[in-house]
Design an enzyme around this catalytic site. Structure first.
Site, PDB file in Angstrom:
ATOM      1  N   LYS A  42     -16.672  -2.324  -5.960  1.00 38.46           N
ATOM      2  CA  LYS A  42     -16.653  -3.365  -7.040  1.00 38.46           C
ATOM      3  C   LYS A  42     -15.439  -4.418  -6.813  1.00 38.46           C
ATOM      4  O   LYS A  42     -15.658  -5.461  -7.335  1.00 38.46           O
ATOM      5  CB  LYS A  42     -16.669  -2.778  -8.180  1.00 38.46           C
ATOM      6  CG  LYS A  42     -17.719  -1.714  -8.448  1.00 38.46           C
ATOM      7  CD  LYS A  42     -17.515  -1.351  -9.954  1.00 38.46           C
ATOM      8  CE  LYS A  42     -18.307  -0.096 -10.254  1.00 38.46           C
ATOM      9  NZ  LYS A  42     -18.142   0.528 -11.586  1.00 38.46           N
ATOM     10  N   GLY A  43     -14.307  -4.033  -6.073  1.00 39.62           N
ATOM     11  CA  GLY A  43     -13.054  -4.563  -6.480  1.00 39.62           C
ATOM     12  C   GLY A  43     -12.893  -6.151  -5.987  1.00 39.62           C
ATOM     13  O   GLY A  43     -12.121  -6.776  -6.562  1.00 39.62           O
ATOM     14  N   GLU A  98     -12.770  -8.547   0.808  1.00 39.76           N
ATOM     15  CA  GLU A  98     -12.421  -7.228   0.571  1.00 39.76           C
ATOM     16  C   GLU A  98     -11.245  -7.343  -0.451  1.00 39.76           C
ATOM     17  O   GLU A  98     -10.492  -8.312  -0.334  1.00 39.76           O
ATOM     18  CB  GLU A  98     -12.149  -6.398   1.771  1.00 39.76           C
ATOM     19  CG  GLU A  98     -11.308  -4.928   1.388  1.00 39.76           C
ATOM     20  CD  GLU A  98     -12.223  -4.103   0.571  1.00 39.76           C
ATOM     21  OE1 GLU A  98     -12.617  -4.360  -0.366  1.00 39.76           O
ATOM     22  OE2 GLU A  98     -12.091  -2.863   1.196  1.00 39.76           O
ATOM     23  N   ASP A  99     -11.119  -6.510  -1.491  1.00 41.26           N
ATOM     24  CA  ASP A  99      -9.920  -6.656  -2.235  1.00 41.26           C
ATOM     25  C   ASP A  99      -8.662  -6.046  -1.594  1.00 41.26           C
ATOM     26  O   ASP A  99      -7.554  -6.783  -1.543  1.00 41.26           O
ATOM     27  CB  ASP A  99     -10.143  -5.692  -3.693  1.00 41.26           C
ATOM     28  CG  ASP A  99     -10.585  -4.168  -3.522  1.00 41.26           C
ATOM     29  OD1 ASP A  99     -10.629  -3.816  -2.059  1.00 41.26           O
ATOM     30  OD2 ASP A  99     -10.947  -3.432  -4.249  1.00 41.26           O
ATOM     31  N   ASP A 102      -6.279  -0.848   3.007  1.00 41.14           N
ATOM     32  CA  ASP A 102      -5.247   0.259   3.018  1.00 41.14           C
ATOM     33  C   ASP A 102      -5.103   0.934   4.409  1.00 41.14           C
ATOM     34  O   ASP A 102      -4.212   0.679   5.236  1.00 41.14           O
ATOM     35  CB  ASP A 102      -5.582   1.282   1.586  1.00 41.14           C
ATOM     36  CG  ASP A 102      -4.677   2.293   1.351  1.00 41.14           C
ATOM     37  OD1 ASP A 102      -3.309   1.905   1.364  1.00 41.14           O
ATOM     38  OD2 ASP A 102      -5.082   3.227   0.996  1.00 41.14           O
ATOM     39  N   LYS A 130      -2.209  -3.667   2.849  1.00 40.69           N
ATOM     40  CA  LYS A 130      -1.120  -2.748   2.943  1.00 40.69           C
ATOM     41  C   LYS A 130      -0.950  -2.371   4.433  1.00 40.69           C
ATOM     42  O   LYS A 130      -1.371  -1.295   4.773  1.00 40.69           O
ATOM     43  CB  LYS A 130      -1.349  -1.568   2.155  1.00 40.69           C
ATOM     44  CG  LYS A 130      -1.510  -1.827   0.487  1.00 40.69           C
ATOM     45  CD  LYS A 130      -1.828  -0.569  -0.338  1.00 40.69           C
ATOM     46  CE  LYS A 130      -1.867  -0.932  -1.692  1.00 40.69           C
ATOM     47  NZ  LYS A 130      -2.230   0.429  -2.647  1.00 40.69           N
ATOM     48  N   PHE A 151       0.505   1.202  -6.450  1.00 42.72           N
ATOM     49  CA  PHE A 151      -1.130   0.963  -6.565  1.00 42.72           C
ATOM     50  C   PHE A 151      -1.018  -0.177  -7.497  1.00 42.72           C
ATOM     51  O   PHE A 151      -0.353  -0.275  -8.652  1.00 42.72           O
ATOM     52  CB  PHE A 151      -1.486   2.040  -7.074  1.00 42.72           C
ATOM     53  CG  PHE A 151      -2.926   2.225  -7.155  1.00 42.72           C
ATOM     54  CD1 PHE A 151      -3.810   2.980  -6.194  1.00 42.72           C
ATOM     55  CD2 PHE A 151      -3.411   2.087  -8.641  1.00 42.72           C
ATOM     56  CE1 PHE A 151      -5.213   2.904  -6.373  1.00 42.72           C
ATOM     57  CE2 PHE A 151      -4.958   1.891  -8.753  1.00 42.72           C
ATOM     58  CZ  PHE A 151      -5.671   2.612  -7.514  1.00 42.72           C
ATOM     59  N   ASP A 158      -9.095  -1.734 -10.108  1.00 37.61           N
ATOM     60  CA  ASP A 158      -9.336  -0.855 -11.258  1.00 37.61           C
ATOM     61  C   ASP A 158      -8.167   0.382 -10.778  1.00 37.61           C
ATOM     62  O   ASP A 158      -7.970   0.658  -9.738  1.00 37.61           O
ATOM     63  CB  ASP A 158     -10.409  -0.495 -11.495  1.00 37.61           C
ATOM     64  CG  ASP A 158     -11.119   0.554 -10.535  1.00 37.61           C
ATOM     65  OD1 ASP A 158     -10.953   0.101  -9.291  1.00 37.61           O
ATOM     66  OD2 ASP A 158     -11.597   1.642 -10.876  1.00 37.61           O
ATOM     67  N   ARG A 164      -9.549  -3.866 -14.629  1.00 38.48           N
ATOM     68  CA  ARG A 164     -10.215  -4.930 -13.730  1.00 38.48           C
ATOM     69  C   ARG A 164     -10.517  -6.346 -14.304  1.00 38.48           C
ATOM     70  O   ARG A 164     -10.300  -7.351 -13.691  1.00 38.48           O
ATOM     71  CB  ARG A 164     -11.764  -4.537 -13.602  1.00 38.48           C
ATOM     72  CG  ARG A 164     -12.195  -3.573 -12.584  1.00 38.48           C
ATOM     73  CD  ARG A 164     -13.702  -3.486 -12.182  1.00 38.48           C
ATOM     74  NE  ARG A 164     -13.902  -2.119 -11.773  1.00 38.48           N
ATOM     75  CZ  ARG A 164     -13.960  -1.865 -10.751  1.00 38.48           C
ATOM     76  NH1 ARG A 164     -13.192  -2.495  -9.517  1.00 38.48           N
ATOM     77  NH2 ARG A 164     -14.365  -0.385 -10.358  1.00 38.48           N
TER      78      ARG A 164
END
Ligand code: 5GP
Length: 174
Positions: A42-43, A98-99, A102, A130, A151, A158, A164
């Site tokens: 969802k991000g 993409e959000d 990682d 990251k 984070f 979220d 969010r």
């Protein structure tokens, strides 16, 4: 994780500025073409919504969703697609949005899966990278911001479904 103990990392103004810069680069790179933007739920939905409104070439939009299973993911075998894209990507210029990148496992898996359907091209635009946390090598084509540790929540991201809707990006303080 408590989203109340947070510190602002990027303000809405800084985000807007960076999104415009990314969109300008993307618009130049895809000039004369049409992009199929694939957002990862969802991000990425807030970033995607802002990004496509600043891109000057035509964009079609679809979404996919992935989940990773098992602790200490060591192979992309632990990733599954829980919602597939609904259009054909054969011969299309696909831009995955993409959000955060990682470990790199999610995007490596998705890019390989999409390439099986013979798109004309596949590129990745990530809001945050990251880089130091990679478990497998993965390089995005367009990156908004890079960070080392921590984070983050807000701007679509979220912590257990909270945070969010915050317009800025915050880092959660342990
Ligand atoms: P990976 O690259 O490890 O396969 O997966 C990246 C995903 O992990 C992101 O799409 C996001 O869902 C989640 N993630 C990683 N770091 C953060 C973070 O700082 N904040 C939030 N909200 N999600 C994160």
């Amino acid at each position: 994780m408590d989203i109340m103990t947070r510190k602002m990392l990027y303000s809405k103004e800084e985000i807007d500025q960076r999104v415009r810069e990314l969109a300008d680069r993307i618009s130049r790179d895809y000039e004369g073409r049409e992009i199929l933007v694939v957002g990862i739920l969802k991000g990425a939905f807030v970033f995607l919504a802002d990004l496509i409104r600043c891109i000057s070439v035509p964009c079609e939009v679809d979404f996919t969703r992935l989940a990773s299973y098992g602790a200490g993911t060591v192979s992309s075998g632990n990733i599954v697609i829980t919602k597939n894209i609904e259009c054909s990507i054969k011969g299309r210029d696909v831009l995955i949005v993409e959000d955060i990148i990682d470990t790199g496992l999610t995007l490596s898996y998705l890019v390989e899966r999409l390439k099986e359907e013979e798109p004309r091209s596949v590129r990745v635009c990530a809001f945050i990278d990251k880089i130091k946390r990679r478990e497998i090598p993965f390089v995005a084509d367009y990156v908004g911001f890079t960070m080392d540790d921590g984070f983050v929540v807000g701007y679509g991201l979220d912590a257990d479904e909270k945070g969010r809707s915050l317009p800025d990006i915050y880092i959660i303080e342990e």
